[in-house]
Design a protein around this motif. Sequence first.
Motif, PDB file in Angstrom:
ATOM      1  N   GLU A  70       0.755  -1.228   0.038  1.00  0.00           N
ATOM      2  CA  GLU A  70       0.084   0.027   0.102  1.00  0.00           C
ATOM      3  C   GLU A  70       0.802   1.134  -0.019  1.00  0.00           C
ATOM      4  O   GLU A  70       0.106   2.237  -0.086  1.00  0.00           O
ATOM      5  N   SER A  71       2.169   1.076  -0.010  1.00  0.00           N
ATOM      6  CA  SER A  71       3.121   2.360  -0.045  1.00  0.00           C
ATOM      7  C   SER A  71       3.158   2.624  -1.394  1.00  0.00           C
ATOM      8  O   SER A  71       3.542   3.763  -1.735  1.00  0.00           O
ATOM      9  N   PHE A  72       2.921   1.995  -2.495  1.00  0.00           N
ATOM     10  CA  PHE A  72       2.862   2.260  -3.818  1.00  0.00           C
ATOM     11  C   PHE A  72       2.209   3.329  -4.270  1.00  0.00           C
ATOM     12  O   PHE A  72       1.047   3.447  -3.965  1.00  0.00           O
ATOM     13  N   ASP A  73       2.689   4.677  -4.715  1.00  0.00           N
ATOM     14  CA  ASP A  73       2.031   5.535  -5.060  1.00  0.00           C
ATOM     15  C   ASP A  73       1.617   5.745  -6.423  1.00  0.00           C
ATOM     16  O   ASP A  73       2.343   6.072  -7.312  1.00  0.00           O
ATOM     17  N   LEU A  74       0.323   5.006  -6.946  1.00  0.00           N
ATOM     18  CA  LEU A  74       0.085   4.808  -8.179  1.00  0.00           C
ATOM     19  C   LEU A  74       0.113   6.228  -9.095  1.00  0.00           C
ATOM     20  O   LEU A  74       0.339   6.335 -10.123  1.00  0.00           O
ATOM     21  N   SER A  75      -0.691   7.067  -8.070  1.00  0.00           N
ATOM     22  CA  SER A  75      -0.812   8.557  -8.884  1.00  0.00           C
ATOM     23  C   SER A  75       0.485   9.099  -9.427  1.00  0.00           C
ATOM     24  O   SER A  75       0.778   9.765 -10.231  1.00  0.00           O
ATOM     25  N   GLN A  76       1.565   8.970  -8.572  1.00  0.00           N
ATOM     26  CA  GLN A  76       2.821   9.685  -8.753  1.00  0.00           C
ATOM     27  C   GLN A  76       3.385   9.036  -9.887  1.00  0.00           C
ATOM     28  O   GLN A  76       4.153   9.525 -10.822  1.00  0.00           O
ATOM     29  N   TRP A  77       3.689   7.586  -9.801  1.00  0.00           N
ATOM     30  CA  TRP A  77       3.997   6.734 -10.910  1.00  0.00           C
ATOM     31  C   TRP A  77       3.415   7.045 -12.182  1.00  0.00           C
ATOM     32  O   TRP A  77       4.261   7.149 -13.304  1.00  0.00           O
ATOM     33  N   ALA A  78       2.237   7.087 -12.320  1.00  0.00           N
ATOM     34  CA  ALA A  78       1.475   7.446 -13.566  1.00  0.00           C
ATOM     35  C   ALA A  78       1.686   8.714 -13.935  1.00  0.00           C
ATOM     36  O   ALA A  78       1.936   9.065 -15.272  1.00  0.00           O
ATOM     37  N   LYS A  79       1.818   9.553 -13.131  1.00  0.00           N
ATOM     38  CA  LYS A  79       1.911  10.997 -13.704  1.00  0.00           C
ATOM     39  C   LYS A  79       3.283  11.132 -14.276  1.00  0.00           C
ATOM     40  O   LYS A  79       3.807  11.859 -15.262  1.00  0.00           O
ATOM     41  N   ALA A  80       4.286  10.674 -13.567  1.00  0.00           N
ATOM     42  CA  ALA A  80       5.746  10.616 -14.222  1.00  0.00           C
ATOM     43  C   ALA A  80       5.567   9.899 -15.414  1.00  0.00           C
ATOM     44  O   ALA A  80       6.486  10.160 -16.674  1.00  0.00           O
ATOM     45  N   LEU A  81       5.082   8.913 -15.813  1.00  0.00           N
ATOM     46  CA  LEU A  81       5.088   8.286 -16.786  1.00  0.00           C
ATOM     47  C   LEU A  81       4.363   8.775 -17.997  1.00  0.00           C
ATOM     48  O   LEU A  81       4.832   8.783 -19.323  1.00  0.00           O
ATOM     49  N   ALA A  82       3.388   9.403 -17.671  1.00  0.00           N
ATOM     50  CA  ALA A  82       2.503  10.225 -18.614  1.00  0.00           C
ATOM     51  C   ALA A  82       3.065  11.408 -19.210  1.00  0.00           C
ATOM     52  O   ALA A  82       2.847  11.952 -20.243  1.00  0.00           O
ATOM     53  N   ALA A  83       4.108  11.882 -18.550  1.00  0.00           N
ATOM     54  CA  ALA A  83       4.910  13.115 -19.105  1.00  0.00           C
ATOM     55  C   ALA A  83       5.510  12.959 -20.449  1.00  0.00           C
ATOM     56  O   ALA A  83       5.257  14.125 -21.127  1.00  0.00           O
ATOM     57  N   SER A  84       5.708  11.904 -20.899  1.00  0.00           N
ATOM     58  CA  SER A  84       6.470  11.798 -22.220  1.00  0.00           C
ATOM     59  C   SER A  84       5.283  10.952 -23.029  1.00  0.00           C
ATOM     60  O   SER A  84       5.824  10.590 -24.219  1.00  0.00           O
ATOM     61  N   GLN A  85       4.229  10.937 -22.743  1.00  0.00           N
ATOM     62  CA  GLN A  85       3.188  10.166 -23.762  1.00  0.00           C
ATOM     63  C   GLN A  85       1.928  10.844 -24.042  1.00  0.00           C
ATOM     64  O   GLN A  85       1.274  11.489 -23.190  1.00  0.00           O
ATOM     65  N   PRO A  86       1.634  10.812 -25.309  1.00  0.00           N
ATOM     66  CA  PRO A  86       0.104  11.183 -25.700  1.00  0.00           C
ATOM     67  C   PRO A  86      -0.924  10.280 -25.251  1.00  0.00           C
ATOM     68  O   PRO A  86      -0.606   8.934 -25.068  1.00  0.00           O
ATOM     69  N   ASN A  87      -2.029  10.685 -25.167  1.00  0.00           N
ATOM     70  CA  ASN A  87      -3.497   9.807 -24.919  1.00  0.00           C
ATOM     71  C   ASN A  87      -3.174   8.615 -24.007  1.00  0.00           C
ATOM     72  O   ASN A  87      -3.224   7.453 -24.195  1.00  0.00           O
ATOM     73  N   CYS A  88      -2.685   9.197 -22.866  1.00  0.00           N
ATOM     74  CA  CYS A  88      -2.587   8.247 -21.584  1.00  0.00           C
ATOM     75  C   CYS A  88      -3.386   8.432 -20.471  1.00  0.00           C
ATOM     76  O   CYS A  88      -3.676   9.371 -19.993  1.00  0.00           O
ATOM     77  N   SER A  89      -4.202   7.431 -19.942  1.00  0.00           N
ATOM     78  CA  SER A  89      -5.018   7.638 -18.892  1.00  0.00           C
ATOM     79  C   SER A  89      -4.948   6.200 -17.988  1.00  0.00           C
ATOM     80  O   SER A  89      -4.286   5.175 -18.301  1.00  0.00           O
TER      81      SER A  89
END
Length: 199
Positions: free
Chosen positions: A121-140
């Motif tokens: 439960e310490s995994f921060d999905l939101s932070q991980w996803a935001k960092a990943l999406a910074a370089s990708q179009p159409n990511c959700s």
Amino acid sequence: MMKSICALSRRADFSREAFQHYYENNHAPLAIKHFPFTRYVRNHVVDQPDIGFDTISEFWADDVARLMELMTGPVGDILREDERRFMDQSKIAPGVSEEHVLASGLVANERYAVLLNWDDESFDLSQWAKALAASQPNCSIDVVSSWQQPAFPARAVLWTLDNHRPSSLPSSVTSKFVKVRRVETDPEMLLASRGASSL
């Protein structure tokens, strides 16, 4: 607007191709006729023969209570009868989605679903996803809460156009990388269908 998501599987006597063909040409038009969807997307699996499902459907609606009401009445009977023609109903795995659009841009017919599960439960999905999406179009990303068994096969689904499995996931997170063919019903058609069904 609220969103739900569902993993669907073919009957044992159907090929994946036959299942997806029936879905697009028979079941989806029937659902559109009877349900007040505001958006409706089918993501048909095109690889991973043993993933455990054949399509992930996404449904958006302004009034989820109305959808549930319809499912408990004659409309639900019509849809379930049609499901029996091509679907393994014992494997229907729905969930409520909390959708986060991380990056807009190009919408493609082919994309990738990364199914994510974790116990830490310490995994921060939101932070991980935001960092990943910074370089990708159409990511959700959809954060999924299942409401019945079988449960939806992931706690979250990352939708991406990137054809590489994310390398930044911590070891505590398991992932399944699935290529899908995305089919969205024209929202104008959904609106017209809602108007016709209310007459």
